[in-house]
Design a protein around this motif. Sequence first.
Motif, PDB file in Angstrom:
ATOM      1  N   THR A   9      58.858  18.742 101.956  1.00 32.37           N
ATOM      2  CA  THR A   9      58.371  18.585 103.322  1.00 32.37           C
ATOM      3  C   THR A   9      59.469  19.060 104.274  1.00 32.37           C
ATOM      4  OG1 THR A   9      59.264  16.354 103.540  1.00 32.37           O
ATOM      5  CG2 THR A   9      56.991  16.568 102.673  1.00 32.37           C
ATOM      6  N   ALA A  10      59.131  19.160 105.548  1.00 31.70           N
ATOM      7  CA  ALA A  10      60.117  19.564 106.549  1.00 31.70           C
ATOM      8  C   ALA A  10      61.325  18.630 106.537  1.00 31.70           C
ATOM      9  CB  ALA A  10      59.473  19.597 107.931  1.00 31.70           C
ATOM     10  N   SER A  11      61.078  17.328 106.472  1.00 31.60           N
ATOM     11  CA  SER A  11      62.219  16.386 106.480  1.00 31.60           C
ATOM     12  C   SER A  11      63.051  16.515 105.202  1.00 31.60           C
ATOM     13  CB  SER A  11      61.749  14.949 106.693  1.00 31.60           C
ATOM     14  OG  SER A  11      60.851  14.548 105.689  1.00 31.60           O
ATOM     15  N   GLU A  12      62.411  16.804 104.080  1.00 30.87           N
ATOM     16  CA  GLU A  12      63.160  17.002 102.826  1.00 30.87           C
ATOM     17  C   GLU A  12      63.971  18.298 102.870  1.00 30.87           C
ATOM     18  OE1 GLU A  12      60.295  14.685  99.617  1.00 30.87           O
ATOM     19  OE2 GLU A  12      59.753  16.728 100.201  1.00 30.87           O
ATOM     20  N   ILE A  13      63.429  19.314 103.537  1.00 34.30           N
ATOM     21  CA  ILE A  13      64.198  20.549 103.713  1.00 34.30           C
ATOM     22  C   ILE A  13      65.460  20.241 104.505  1.00 34.30           C
ATOM     23  CG2 ILE A  13      64.223  22.814 104.839  1.00 34.30           C
ATOM     24  CD1 ILE A  13      61.182  22.998 104.115  1.00 34.30           C
ATOM     25  N   LEU A  14      65.314  19.462 105.574  1.00 34.58           N
ATOM     26  CA  LEU A  14      66.484  19.064 106.375  1.00 34.58           C
ATOM     27  C   LEU A  14      67.506  18.298 105.539  1.00 34.58           C
ATOM     28  CD1 LEU A  14      65.080  17.885 109.826  1.00 34.58           C
ATOM     29  CD2 LEU A  14      66.620  19.789 109.376  1.00 34.58           C
ATOM     30  N   GLU A  15      67.014  17.330 104.744  1.00 35.65           N
ATOM     31  CA  GLU A  15      67.911  16.533 103.897  1.00 35.65           C
ATOM     32  C   GLU A  15      68.697  17.390 102.918  1.00 35.65           C
ATOM     33  OE1 GLU A  15      65.587  13.577 101.845  1.00 35.65           O
ATOM     34  OE2 GLU A  15      64.785  12.784 103.727  1.00 35.65           O
ATOM     35  N   ASN A  16      68.083  18.476 102.450  1.00 34.19           N
ATOM     36  CA  ASN A  16      68.712  19.325 101.443  1.00 34.19           C
ATOM     37  C   ASN A  16      69.464  20.519 102.025  1.00 34.19           C
ATOM     38  OD1 ASN A  16      67.865  18.295  98.648  1.00 34.19           O
ATOM     39  ND2 ASN A  16      65.977  18.214  99.828  1.00 34.19           N
ATOM     40  N   SER A  17      69.495  20.621 103.352  1.00 32.82           N
ATOM     41  CA  SER A  17      70.174  21.737 104.026  1.00 32.82           C
ATOM     42  C   SER A  17      71.555  21.292 104.477  1.00 32.82           C
ATOM     43  CB  SER A  17      69.353  22.204 105.226  1.00 32.82           C
ATOM     44  OG  SER A  17      68.091  22.632 104.823  1.00 32.82           O
ATOM     45  N   ASN A  18      72.486  21.282 103.550  1.00 30.12           N
ATOM     46  CA  ASN A  18      73.818  20.762 103.844  1.00 30.12           C
ATOM     47  C   ASN A  18      74.643  21.678 104.748  1.00 30.12           C
ATOM     48  OD1 ASN A  18      73.213  18.592 102.162  1.00 30.12           O
ATOM     49  ND2 ASN A  18      73.908  19.712 100.359  1.00 30.12           N
TER      50      ASN A  18
END
Length: 131
Positions: free
Chosen positions: A32-41
Amino acid sequence: MTSMAITKPIGKLTKKETEMMEVLWNSKISLTASEILENSNNRTWKTKSLHLMINSLLQKNLIVVDGFKRMEKVYARSFIPAISQTDYIWTHLTSGLDKKKRRNLIEEIIKNFDQEELSVAKQIIDKCIIQ
């Protein structure tokens, strides 16, 4: 993700879109969009631009909606790459090249292989010839 025949034209990635695609290419599951953010270090883009980039990647036929995931009290779309990283690179490397220029590119790539890479390439070629 396996190699696929590209039926829709794909767009070229910007630097920021490439960073987002790296997250999706490296994930084993849809995000999801929020998971993409979480994984975009190491991202260089702002959180606010996330949805604009997602819409751009959808328009460029580089990602597709894979389904929906429950995120707390709401459902969110989850995304997967529509094309593998290797297919993306090959498509843009060879775009506009005729057969002769593609052969020259392949020859140049092979010339730069080390012994292990040559061995793998030979196995792949042998397998393709048998089929």
